[in-house]
Structure formats: C-alpha cells, structure tokens
Design an enzyme around this catalytic site. Sequence first.
Site, mmCIF file in Angstrom:
data_model
loop_
_atom_site.group_PDB
_atom_site.id
_atom_site.type_symbol
_atom_site.label_atom_id
_atom_site.label_comp_id
_atom_site.label_asym_id
_atom_site.label_seq_id
_atom_site.Cartn_x
_atom_site.Cartn_y
_atom_site.Cartn_z
ATOM 1 N N GLN A 104 0.843 -1.200 0.000
ATOM 2 C CA GLN A 104 0.000 0.000 0.000
ATOM 3 C C GLN A 104 0.879 1.250 0.000
ATOM 4 O O GLN A 104 0.365 2.362 -0.092
ATOM 5 C CB GLN A 104 -0.899 -0.003 1.243
ATOM 6 C CG GLN A 104 -1.859 -1.186 1.300
ATOM 7 C CD GLN A 104 -2.586 -1.275 2.637
ATOM 8 O OE1 GLN A 104 -2.013 -1.580 3.677
ATOM 9 N NE2 GLN A 104 -3.867 -1.007 2.605
ATOM 10 N N HIS A 122 -1.320 1.216 -4.486
ATOM 11 C CA HIS A 122 -1.786 2.605 -4.520
ATOM 12 C C HIS A 122 -0.906 3.515 -5.380
ATOM 13 O O HIS A 122 -0.977 4.732 -5.276
ATOM 14 C CB HIS A 122 -1.883 3.154 -3.086
ATOM 15 C CG HIS A 122 -2.924 2.452 -2.272
ATOM 16 N ND1 HIS A 122 -2.934 2.433 -0.902
ATOM 17 C CD2 HIS A 122 -3.998 1.710 -2.654
ATOM 18 C CE1 HIS A 122 -3.978 1.720 -0.482
ATOM 19 N NE2 HIS A 122 -4.624 1.273 -1.517
ATOM 20 N N GLY A 220 2.714 -4.374 8.861
ATOM 21 C CA GLY A 220 2.731 -2.915 8.946
ATOM 22 C C GLY A 220 1.523 -2.219 8.369
ATOM 23 O O GLY A 220 1.636 -1.111 7.855
ATOM 24 N N SER A 222 -2.734 -1.362 9.289
ATOM 25 C CA SER A 222 -3.890 -1.494 10.176
ATOM 26 C C SER A 222 -5.102 -2.033 9.403
ATOM 27 O O SER A 222 -6.121 -2.345 9.988
ATOM 28 C CB SER A 222 -4.235 -0.131 10.782
ATOM 29 O OG SER A 222 -4.555 0.786 9.750
ATOM 30 N N ASN A 246 2.018 -6.304 13.127
ATOM 31 C CA ASN A 246 1.708 -4.872 13.098
ATOM 32 C C ASN A 246 1.699 -4.314 14.513
ATOM 33 O O ASN A 246 1.207 -4.958 15.431
ATOM 34 C CB ASN A 246 0.330 -4.635 12.461
ATOM 35 C CG ASN A 246 0.036 -3.159 12.254
ATOM 36 O OD1 ASN A 246 0.788 -2.465 11.572
ATOM 37 N ND2 ASN A 246 -1.023 -2.661 12.858
ATOM 38 N N GLY A 248 -0.087 -2.390 16.992
ATOM 39 C CA GLY A 248 -1.457 -1.916 17.110
ATOM 40 C C GLY A 248 -2.447 -2.867 16.462
ATOM 41 O O GLY A 248 -2.068 -3.791 15.734
#
Length: 276
Positions: A104, A122, A220, A222, A246, A248
Amino acid sequence: MATLETAEDRLRRWIASHRRVFALTGAGCSTASGIPDYRDAQGEWKRKPPVMIQAFRTQDAVYRRYWARAYAGWARFSGGEPNEAHRAFALWESLGTLLQLVTQNVDRLHQRAGSRAVVDLHGRLDIVVCLGCGDRTSRADLQTAMAAANASWRPEAAIAPDGDADVDGTIIESFVAPRCRRCGGLLKPDVVFFGENVPRERYAHACEALAGADAMLVAGSSLMVYSGFRFVRLAHEAGLPIAIVNRGRTRGDDLAEIKIEADVGATLMDAVGALA
Ligand SMILES: [Zn+2]
C-alpha cells in the site's frame, strides 16, 4: 510443548512451512525509513485525512495546497532509505517462498531493497501524471521545476505522510502550483487518492497472485483502507492461513491465526533469516 512456544516461534515455523506466500505491506514498513504513518495504534487518524480526489480536481486552493505541502515534504520523503523490513521481504523473495508482495506504500522502498514481484497497489509517488493529456514525468524533475517557479518560497515545514508536509496556510497562497508543461493541465502524482479506485488491471494482477498462494501475511498495516483489507477477506474466504505483524490493532485481527504486535523489520528479519 506448544504452550511454551512464543508468537515469534510460531511465525518462524509458519514462514518456514508455506511455499507460496502472498504478502501485503503498509505504512508500518516504512516508518523506520523516516516516512510517517497516517494512523495511530488504534487505527484512528493521527491528523486530518488526506486530500480527496474530487476536491483536488475542482478546487484551486486544494490543488495549490497539495502541491505546496508535497513540494516542502519531498526532500525528506525522497531521502528515505530501505530498512530492515524491506530487506527481509527482498531476502524472502530470493529464498523462493514469497510468491507476491502487494504494498500500500507509494515510496518504492521495496523495489529499492531488491524486491521484484511487487504490486504498488496505490501507485508510486515518484511519477507525475497530467490529468489533461496523460503525459508522465518524473517527480524529481517536477521538483526542480517547482523550485524554479518558487525561488523565494521557503516554508518552515514538518514532514507528514506520503511526502506531505505541514505548511502554514497563509504562505500556501503564494505558492505557484505546477501545471503540465505540454497542455497546461492539472498534475497529479501517480497514486490512488482517497475517493479513487485501484486500477482494475492492477487489482486483477494481485488477485491472480492471491489465487495461487498458500498463505497470506500482512505487515505494517492497520487494514483500515478497504483496498488492502479486501485481500485479507479474500484470503480468509479461500481458507488461507493468515499471519499479521503490526504495531497496534488491525481490521483483520479476528481472521488471523498469528498476530504479532511488534516492529515489522526485526520480527520478519528474525523469521525469514532463520530460513536463509
Ligand atoms: Zn498535459
């Protein structure tokens, strides 16, 4: 004894036991390269959301603001070097069991670290496209052109995600925004803005790779952006084992058999390095 096995042990074994892994990476892979993440550990926006494509195309002030901030942030963004996370993926690919990497990120640091089977989901920030005539140019060249057109423009800027930077509102009004050298059209980095879709062929290419995979790893991210999360859903629907590294929480945590909350670079290098 399985009960004594740490999550890192399980990841090492997981990576060693799959032969065609599909990996999805996000901003958390590039933070160690000095490129900040958009979201905090709870998956919430750290700052106000990035520019939407409709406003960028139709509002002069939004267009100028985007380019002023991008201009100010470019030196730091383009100076980022690959880190251990990027090197771990490049090593993994060279060992033959990482089938496809889908990122991404728009910084091209995976490619600079040596990864070849990469889909830039992206897009890429180092290329600029004219919305009028389709002309493609280098972002580095555009930076030079913007510098010439804004010789006395010196913002005190702080770095932000995707080459953006915090620039005081009043100084933005004096920034001369770039236009296409051929047709005078609006210029846009070759990235998918919020409000835009991932190009169809690019998505199809990634889906094809996922269909040939035997496992999926997320690193890495979310997974708050649907264009990335949908691959996790597809993998889950196909019955593929899913591992997530990751810092979180992520939107895919409930679908993963392994979830490690730790630094991506150190964790992956440890696991992939054990194979080498
Ligand atoms: Zn043009």
